[in-house]
Scaffold this active site. Structure first.
Site, short mmCIF file in Angstrom:
data_model
loop_
_atom_site.label_atom_id
_atom_site.label_comp_id
_atom_site.label_asym_id
_atom_site.label_seq_id
_atom_site.Cartn_x
_atom_site.Cartn_y
_atom_site.Cartn_z
CB SER A 1 -0.97 -0.05 1.20
OG SER A 1 -2.00 0.89 1.05
CG ASP B 1 -4.36 -1.82 0.45
OD1 ASP B 1 -3.51 -2.51 1.04
OD2 ASP B 1 -4.44 -0.59 0.58
#
Length: 337
Positions: A44, A157
Protein backbone atom coordinates in the site's frame (compact mmCIF):
# COMPACT_ATOMS: atom_id res chain seq x y z
CA UNK A 1 27.77 -15.03 21.36
CA UNK A 2 29.08 -13.33 18.22
CA UNK A 3 26.40 -12.63 15.66
CA UNK A 4 27.21 -12.95 11.98
CA UNK A 5 26.96 -9.62 10.21
CA UNK A 6 24.13 -9.70 7.63
CA UNK A 7 25.20 -9.62 4.01
CA UNK A 8 21.81 -8.58 2.59
CA UNK A 9 19.51 -6.18 4.44
CA UNK A 10 15.83 -5.98 3.54
CA UNK A 11 13.65 -2.97 4.33
CA UNK A 12 9.93 -3.68 4.67
CA UNK A 13 7.50 -0.76 4.61
CA UNK A 14 4.02 -1.54 5.89
CA UNK A 15 0.64 -0.21 4.84
CA UNK A 16 -1.29 2.48 6.64
CA UNK A 17 -2.52 5.12 4.15
CA UNK A 18 -1.52 8.65 5.28
CA UNK A 19 0.47 7.25 8.18
CA UNK A 20 2.92 6.02 5.55
CA UNK A 21 4.66 9.38 5.48
CA UNK A 22 6.36 8.11 8.65
CA UNK A 23 8.36 5.83 6.36
CA UNK A 24 10.21 8.88 5.04
CA UNK A 25 11.51 9.74 8.50
CA UNK A 26 12.40 6.11 9.20
CA UNK A 27 14.46 5.86 6.00
CA UNK A 28 16.19 9.16 6.77
CA UNK A 29 17.19 7.94 10.24
CA UNK A 30 18.56 4.67 8.84
CA UNK A 31 20.61 6.55 6.26
CA UNK A 32 21.96 8.90 8.92
CA UNK A 33 23.23 5.82 10.76
CA UNK A 34 24.91 4.50 7.62
CA UNK A 35 22.32 1.77 7.04
CA UNK A 36 21.21 1.31 3.43
CA UNK A 37 19.02 -1.64 2.49
CA UNK A 38 19.86 -4.03 -0.31
CA UNK A 39 16.20 -4.79 -1.12
CA UNK A 40 12.99 -2.84 -0.48
CA UNK A 41 9.44 -4.11 -0.45
CA UNK A 42 6.17 -2.57 0.63
CA UNK A 43 2.44 -2.79 0.88
CA UNK A 44 0.00 0.00 0.00
CA UNK A 45 1.51 3.36 1.01
CA UNK A 46 4.66 1.43 1.90
CA UNK A 47 4.87 0.31 -1.73
CA UNK A 48 4.52 3.90 -2.90
CA UNK A 49 7.19 5.28 -0.58
CA UNK A 50 9.41 2.26 -1.24
CA UNK A 51 9.19 2.67 -5.00
CA UNK A 52 10.01 6.37 -4.80
CA UNK A 53 12.94 5.61 -2.51
CA UNK A 54 14.20 2.81 -4.77
CA UNK A 55 14.08 5.29 -7.66
CA UNK A 56 16.26 7.78 -5.78
CA UNK A 57 13.47 10.35 -5.40
CA UNK A 58 12.98 10.52 -1.62
CA UNK A 59 13.94 14.21 -1.52
CA UNK A 60 11.27 14.99 -4.08
CA UNK A 61 8.64 13.01 -2.15
CA UNK A 62 9.42 14.66 1.17
CA UNK A 63 9.24 18.10 -0.39
CA UNK A 64 5.92 17.26 -2.06
CA UNK A 65 4.16 15.75 0.96
CA UNK A 66 5.26 18.44 3.39
CA UNK A 67 3.63 21.05 1.14
CA UNK A 68 0.29 19.22 1.00
CA UNK A 69 -2.69 21.02 2.52
CA UNK A 70 -6.13 19.65 3.19
CA UNK A 71 -7.42 21.59 0.19
CA UNK A 72 -4.71 20.07 -2.03
CA UNK A 73 -5.59 16.57 -0.86
CA UNK A 74 -9.28 17.08 -1.59
CA UNK A 75 -8.47 18.27 -5.11
CA UNK A 76 -6.27 15.23 -5.74
CA UNK A 77 -8.88 12.71 -4.59
CA UNK A 78 -11.29 12.55 -7.50
CA UNK A 79 -14.74 11.34 -6.45
CA UNK A 80 -16.56 8.70 -8.51
CA UNK A 81 -19.45 6.25 -8.16
CA UNK A 82 -18.09 3.03 -9.66
CA UNK A 83 -15.32 0.75 -8.45
CA UNK A 84 -14.53 2.88 -5.41
CA UNK A 85 -15.27 6.15 -3.69
CA UNK A 86 -12.08 7.68 -5.12
CA UNK A 87 -10.70 7.19 -8.60
CA UNK A 88 -7.12 7.97 -7.63
CA UNK A 89 -6.17 9.05 -11.16
CA UNK A 90 -5.00 12.53 -10.21
CA UNK A 91 -2.68 11.47 -7.41
CA UNK A 92 -1.34 8.53 -9.41
CA UNK A 93 -0.60 10.90 -12.29
CA UNK A 94 1.68 12.90 -10.00
CA UNK A 95 3.80 9.81 -9.43
CA UNK A 96 3.50 8.63 -13.03
CA UNK A 97 5.04 11.91 -14.14
CA UNK A 98 7.88 11.41 -11.65
CA UNK A 99 8.56 7.78 -12.63
CA UNK A 100 8.30 8.66 -16.34
CA UNK A 101 7.54 5.14 -17.53
CA UNK A 102 10.10 3.47 -15.26
CA UNK A 103 10.01 -0.31 -14.93
CA UNK A 104 10.64 -2.11 -11.64
CA UNK A 105 13.77 -3.65 -13.15
CA UNK A 106 15.13 -0.14 -13.76
CA UNK A 107 14.98 0.94 -10.11
CA UNK A 108 18.22 1.56 -8.24
CA UNK A 109 17.31 -0.96 -5.51
CA UNK A 110 15.56 -4.33 -6.01
CA UNK A 111 11.90 -3.71 -5.21
CA UNK A 112 8.61 -5.56 -4.79
CA UNK A 113 5.07 -4.41 -4.09
CA UNK A 114 2.32 -6.54 -2.56
CA UNK A 115 -1.24 -6.63 -3.88
CA UNK A 116 -4.22 -8.95 -3.34
CA UNK A 117 -6.33 -10.73 -5.95
CA UNK A 118 -9.88 -9.54 -5.40
CA UNK A 119 -11.58 -12.75 -6.55
CA UNK A 120 -9.44 -15.26 -4.64
CA UNK A 121 -7.77 -13.29 -1.84
CA UNK A 122 -4.39 -14.57 -2.95
CA UNK A 123 -1.33 -12.49 -2.19
CA UNK A 124 0.57 -11.26 -5.24
CA UNK A 125 4.16 -10.04 -5.36
CA UNK A 126 4.76 -7.50 -8.11
CA UNK A 127 8.45 -7.59 -9.03
CA UNK A 128 8.46 -6.65 -12.70
CA UNK A 129 6.59 -4.45 -15.12
CA UNK A 130 5.45 -0.86 -14.61
CA UNK A 131 6.33 0.76 -11.28
CA UNK A 132 3.20 2.91 -11.43
CA UNK A 133 0.91 -0.08 -12.03
CA UNK A 134 2.48 -2.01 -9.17
CA UNK A 135 1.98 0.91 -6.80
CA UNK A 136 -1.52 1.57 -8.12
CA UNK A 137 -2.54 -2.02 -7.42
CA UNK A 138 -0.97 -2.09 -3.97
CA UNK A 139 -2.80 1.05 -2.75
CA UNK A 140 -6.24 0.10 -4.08
CA UNK A 141 -8.15 -0.04 -0.77
CA UNK A 142 -11.47 -1.79 -1.58
CA UNK A 143 -14.36 0.65 -1.66
CA UNK A 144 -11.99 3.62 -1.53
CA UNK A 145 -9.80 3.30 -4.64
CA UNK A 146 -10.75 1.44 -7.79
CA UNK A 147 -9.11 -1.98 -8.33
CA UNK A 148 -6.50 -2.47 -11.04
CA UNK A 149 -6.96 -5.01 -13.85
CA UNK A 150 -3.64 -6.84 -14.20
CA UNK A 151 -2.87 -10.07 -16.06
CA UNK A 152 -6.48 -11.19 -16.08
CA UNK A 153 -7.33 -10.46 -12.43
CA UNK A 154 -8.50 -7.51 -10.38
CA UNK A 155 -5.89 -6.43 -7.85
CA UNK A 156 -6.55 -4.50 -4.65
CA UNK A 157 -4.65 -3.30 -1.59
CA UNK A 158 -1.90 -5.63 -0.38
CA UNK A 159 -2.88 -4.86 3.20
CA UNK A 160 -5.74 -7.34 2.88
CA UNK A 161 -3.26 -10.20 2.72
CA UNK A 162 0.13 -8.97 3.96
CA UNK A 163 0.24 -5.51 5.61
CA UNK A 164 3.92 -5.79 6.63
CA UNK A 165 5.44 -8.09 3.99
CA UNK A 166 8.39 -9.62 5.83
CA UNK A 167 7.92 -12.80 3.82
CA UNK A 168 8.55 -10.89 0.59
CA UNK A 169 11.90 -9.60 1.84
CA UNK A 170 12.85 -13.15 2.88
CA UNK A 171 11.86 -14.31 -0.60
CA UNK A 172 14.20 -11.68 -2.01
CA UNK A 173 17.02 -13.34 -0.04
CA UNK A 174 17.33 -10.76 2.73
CA UNK A 175 19.09 -12.32 5.70
CA UNK A 176 18.23 -9.41 8.00
CA UNK A 177 14.82 -7.76 7.75
CA UNK A 178 14.06 -4.33 9.16
CA UNK A 179 10.28 -3.83 9.10
CA UNK A 180 8.25 -0.69 9.76
CA UNK A 181 4.77 -1.44 11.11
CA UNK A 182 2.42 1.55 11.10
CA UNK A 183 -0.49 -0.24 12.76
CA UNK A 184 0.62 -0.96 16.29
CA UNK A 185 -0.83 2.16 17.91
CA UNK A 186 -3.75 3.05 15.69
CA UNK A 187 -6.65 1.83 17.83
CA UNK A 188 -5.79 4.44 20.48
CA UNK A 189 -5.63 1.92 23.31
CA UNK A 190 -9.03 0.26 22.79
CA UNK A 191 -7.47 -2.94 21.56
CA UNK A 192 -4.57 -2.73 23.99
CA UNK A 193 -6.49 -2.76 27.25
CA UNK A 194 -6.34 1.02 27.68
CA UNK A 195 -9.99 2.03 27.58
CA UNK A 196 -12.87 0.64 29.59
CA UNK A 197 -16.57 1.43 29.31
CA UNK A 198 -17.38 4.95 30.33
CA UNK A 199 -13.80 6.09 30.71
CA UNK A 200 -11.01 7.61 28.66
CA UNK A 201 -7.28 7.12 29.03
CA UNK A 202 -4.60 9.75 28.48
CA UNK A 203 -2.28 8.60 25.67
CA UNK A 204 0.82 8.09 27.80
CA UNK A 205 2.93 4.99 27.05
CA UNK A 206 2.00 2.01 29.20
CA UNK A 207 4.47 -0.66 30.30
CA UNK A 208 4.51 -3.53 27.84
CA UNK A 209 2.51 -1.72 25.17
CA UNK A 210 3.05 0.62 22.27
CA UNK A 211 6.84 0.54 22.24
CA UNK A 212 9.04 -0.30 19.32
CA UNK A 213 10.56 -3.73 19.64
CA UNK A 214 13.21 -5.87 18.00
CA UNK A 215 13.27 -9.64 17.81
CA UNK A 216 16.52 -11.19 18.99
CA UNK A 217 18.05 -14.45 17.90
CA UNK A 218 17.04 -16.08 21.19
CA UNK A 219 13.42 -14.98 20.77
CA UNK A 220 13.55 -12.31 23.44
CA UNK A 221 12.37 -8.76 22.87
CA UNK A 222 14.45 -5.65 23.17
CA UNK A 223 12.55 -2.51 24.22
CA UNK A 224 14.46 0.75 24.09
CA UNK A 225 13.60 3.83 26.11
CA UNK A 226 10.02 4.88 25.47
CA UNK A 227 9.57 7.89 23.27
CA UNK A 228 6.52 10.11 23.23
CA UNK A 229 4.67 10.73 20.01
CA UNK A 230 4.57 14.32 18.79
CA UNK A 231 1.60 16.24 20.22
CA UNK A 232 0.05 16.55 16.76
CA UNK A 233 -0.27 12.77 16.53
CA UNK A 234 -2.06 12.22 19.80
CA UNK A 235 -5.60 13.18 18.93
CA UNK A 236 -6.07 13.59 15.21
CA UNK A 237 -4.00 16.75 15.20
CA UNK A 238 -6.15 18.54 17.78
CA UNK A 239 -5.18 19.48 21.34
CA UNK A 240 -6.68 17.33 24.06
CA UNK A 241 -9.73 19.07 25.60
CA UNK A 242 -9.38 20.56 29.04
CA UNK A 243 -11.57 17.92 30.65
CA UNK A 244 -9.06 15.29 29.50
CA UNK A 245 -5.92 17.11 30.62
CA UNK A 246 -4.29 16.40 34.02
CA UNK A 247 -3.73 19.23 36.48
CA UNK A 248 -0.55 21.31 35.89
CA UNK A 249 2.53 19.54 37.17
CA UNK A 250 0.71 16.23 37.46
CA UNK A 251 1.39 13.36 35.10
CA UNK A 252 -0.14 9.94 35.24
CA UNK A 253 0.19 6.89 33.06
CA UNK A 254 -3.49 6.07 33.53
CA UNK A 255 -5.73 9.09 33.98
CA UNK A 256 -9.37 8.03 33.78
CA UNK A 257 -12.20 10.53 33.41
CA UNK A 258 -15.83 10.22 32.28
CA UNK A 259 -16.41 10.42 28.56
CA UNK A 260 -18.58 13.32 27.41
CA UNK A 261 -22.09 12.36 26.31
CA UNK A 262 -22.46 11.85 22.58
CA UNK A 263 -25.26 10.43 20.49
CA UNK A 264 -23.77 11.17 17.09
CA UNK A 265 -23.72 8.32 14.59
CA UNK A 266 -20.22 7.90 13.05
CA UNK A 267 -19.94 9.26 9.54
CA UNK A 268 -19.53 6.93 6.60
CA UNK A 269 -15.88 7.84 6.13
CA UNK A 270 -15.04 7.52 9.82
CA UNK A 271 -16.75 4.12 9.97
CA UNK A 272 -14.84 2.95 6.90
CA UNK A 273 -11.57 4.31 8.29
CA UNK A 274 -12.06 2.66 11.67
CA UNK A 275 -13.01 -0.62 10.02
CA UNK A 276 -9.85 -0.54 7.92
CA UNK A 277 -7.80 0.21 11.04
CA UNK A 278 -9.24 -2.78 12.90
CA UNK A 279 -8.62 -5.06 9.93
CA UNK A 280 -5.05 -3.85 9.52
CA UNK A 281 -4.21 -4.36 13.19
CA UNK A 282 -5.59 -7.90 13.27
CA UNK A 283 -3.98 -9.05 10.03
CA UNK A 284 -0.66 -7.40 10.88
CA UNK A 285 -0.42 -9.09 14.26
CA UNK A 286 -1.28 -12.46 12.78
CA UNK A 287 1.27 -12.22 9.97
CA UNK A 288 4.08 -10.86 12.15
CA UNK A 289 3.51 -13.60 14.72
CA UNK A 290 4.23 -16.23 12.08
CA UNK A 291 6.79 -14.25 10.08
CA UNK A 292 8.68 -12.00 12.52
CA UNK A 293 11.13 -9.38 11.37
CA UNK A 294 14.64 -9.29 12.77
CA UNK A 295 14.06 -5.67 13.76
CA UNK A 296 10.54 -4.26 14.10
CA UNK A 297 10.02 -0.50 14.09
CA UNK A 298 6.61 0.68 15.33
CA UNK A 299 6.04 4.43 15.18
CA UNK A 300 3.37 5.86 17.48
CA UNK A 301 0.74 7.06 15.02
CA UNK A 302 -2.46 6.42 16.97
CA UNK A 303 -3.79 9.96 16.55
CA UNK A 304 -3.36 10.10 12.79
CA UNK A 305 -6.22 9.13 10.49
CA UNK A 306 -5.85 7.25 7.22
CA UNK A 307 -6.90 10.33 5.23
CA UNK A 308 -4.60 12.80 7.03
CA UNK A 309 -2.23 13.10 4.08
CA UNK A 310 -1.78 16.80 4.83
CA UNK A 311 -0.08 16.06 8.16
CA UNK A 312 3.22 14.76 6.81
CA UNK A 313 5.58 16.71 9.07
CA UNK A 314 4.60 15.11 12.41
CA UNK A 315 4.39 11.67 10.79
CA UNK A 316 7.90 12.01 9.33
CA UNK A 317 9.19 13.17 12.71
CA UNK A 318 7.65 10.17 14.43
CA UNK A 319 9.12 7.75 11.88
CA UNK A 320 12.55 9.18 12.56
CA UNK A 321 12.03 9.08 16.34
CA UNK A 322 10.97 5.43 16.23
CA UNK A 323 14.12 4.38 14.38
CA UNK A 324 16.37 6.47 16.61
CA UNK A 325 14.82 4.84 19.68
CA UNK A 326 15.61 1.44 18.21
CA UNK A 327 19.13 2.30 17.08
CA UNK A 328 20.98 0.38 19.85
CA UNK A 329 19.10 -2.80 18.92
CA UNK A 330 19.61 -2.17 15.20
CA UNK A 331 23.35 -1.67 15.62
CA UNK A 332 23.61 -4.80 17.73
CA UNK A 333 21.72 -6.91 15.19
CA UNK A 334 23.76 -5.57 12.27
CA UNK A 335 27.05 -6.05 14.10
CA UNK A 336 27.88 -2.35 13.93
CA UNK A 337 29.09 -2.00 17.54
Amino acid sequence: MNRRRPSRIGLVLGGGAARGWAHIGAIRALHDAGIKPDVVCGTSIGALVGAVYANGDLDWLEDWVTRLTWQTVVRLLDLRLSGGLLGGKKVIQVFADQFNGCEIADLQIPFAAVATELDTGRETWLQDGSVVNAVRASIAIPGIFTPLWHDGVWLVDGGLSNPVPVSVARGMRADCVIAVDLNNDILNGRDLGGVVAGTAVMPAPMPGHDVVTASTEEGATVAPEEHVAPQLLRRNGKPWPRWLQPAPGYESRDVRVPLPPSARVPSMLSSVAQGIDIMQVRITRSRLAGEPADILIQPRLGGMGIFDFHRAAPAIAEGRAAVEAMMPAIRARLGMD
